[in-house]
Design an enzyme around this catalytic site. Sequence first.
Site, short mmCIF file in Angstrom:
data_model
loop_
_atom_site.label_atom_id
_atom_site.label_comp_id
_atom_site.label_asym_id
_atom_site.label_seq_id
_atom_site.Cartn_x
_atom_site.Cartn_y
_atom_site.Cartn_z
N CYS A 41 42.99 -23.84 -16.60
CA CYS A 41 44.02 -23.80 -15.82
C CYS A 41 44.81 -25.09 -15.49
CB CYS A 41 43.98 -23.16 -14.39
SG CYS A 41 43.30 -21.58 -14.35
N ASN B 165 48.41 -25.51 -18.09
CA ASN B 165 47.30 -24.78 -18.71
C ASN B 165 46.98 -24.92 -20.41
OD1 ASN B 165 49.50 -23.35 -18.89
ND2 ASN B 165 48.76 -21.41 -18.63
N CYS C 113 43.10 -19.87 -9.07
CA CYS C 113 42.16 -18.93 -9.03
C CYS C 113 40.80 -19.43 -8.44
CB CYS C 113 41.78 -18.71 -10.69
SG CYS C 113 40.93 -20.18 -11.33
N CYS D 112 39.34 -22.71 -10.01
CA CYS D 112 40.15 -24.05 -9.52
C CYS D 112 39.81 -24.24 -8.32
CB CYS D 112 41.65 -23.74 -9.82
SG CYS D 112 41.93 -23.71 -11.70
N GLU E 223 45.79 -26.54 -12.90
CA GLU E 223 45.15 -27.59 -12.05
C GLU E 223 43.94 -28.05 -12.32
OE1 GLU E 223 45.96 -24.33 -11.92
OE2 GLU E 223 46.62 -23.57 -9.92
N1 THU Z 1 46.85 -20.14 -14.79
C1 THU Z 1 47.14 -21.47 -14.27
O1 THU Z 1 46.97 -22.38 -14.93
N2 THU Z 1 46.81 -21.86 -13.04
C2 THU Z 1 47.10 -20.69 -11.73
O2 THU Z 1 47.19 -21.07 -10.74
C3 THU Z 1 47.32 -19.27 -12.24
C4 THU Z 1 46.88 -18.94 -13.77
C5 THU Z 1 47.02 -19.90 -16.12
C6 THU Z 1 45.75 -19.40 -16.68
C7 THU Z 1 46.20 -18.54 -17.82
O3 THU Z 1 46.40 -19.54 -19.09
C8 THU Z 1 47.35 -18.23 -17.62
O4 THU Z 1 47.93 -18.98 -16.32
C9 THU Z 1 47.54 -16.72 -17.05
O5 THU Z 1 46.55 -16.46 -16.15
#
Ligand code: THU
Length: 128
Positions: free
Chosen positions: A52, A41, A85, A88, A54
């Site tokens: 994110c 992320n 989310c 994504c 993903e």
């Molecule tokens: N996050 C991801 O990168 N992927 C996920 O599936 C869940 C959440 C990140 C986004 C943000 O930078 C942090 O986790 C907190 O939500």
Amino acid sequence: MYKHLIDAAHAARANAYAPYSKFSVGAALLSKSGQIFCGGNVENISLGLTICAERTCVVIALAKGQREFEAIAIVSDSAIPVVPCGACRQVLAEFSPNLHLISATLNGMTEEFELGILLPKPKQGILA
Ligand code: THU
């Protein structure tokens, strides 16, 4: 199953940029051609601009010419495996609506999902 993909996501987590949430996530996307694209992320001080893990992987894979994917692994330090989310899910569905997802925690808990179940009716077509 997909242990190599989970290991790649675990390694990618080290380069996550998450100074605001302190919640680093790593992901690894397996293309149908057998290549793996990894990323973490990438947060921003304007929190809504956060990318994110993903979506980082999708962008890296597209930049390398890959558009069809089989599976994605996601690794985070959470009590239970994270689910992607909505944003994504939609971005993943653009390329692989039937993607297989494996989400793992640092302490080894895993959960698997099908994108078609998480997002049964992705947006299709720009005019409707
Ligand atoms: N996050 C991801 O990168 N992927 C996920 O599936 C869940 C959440 C990140 C986004 C943000 O930078 C942090 O986790 C907190 O939500």
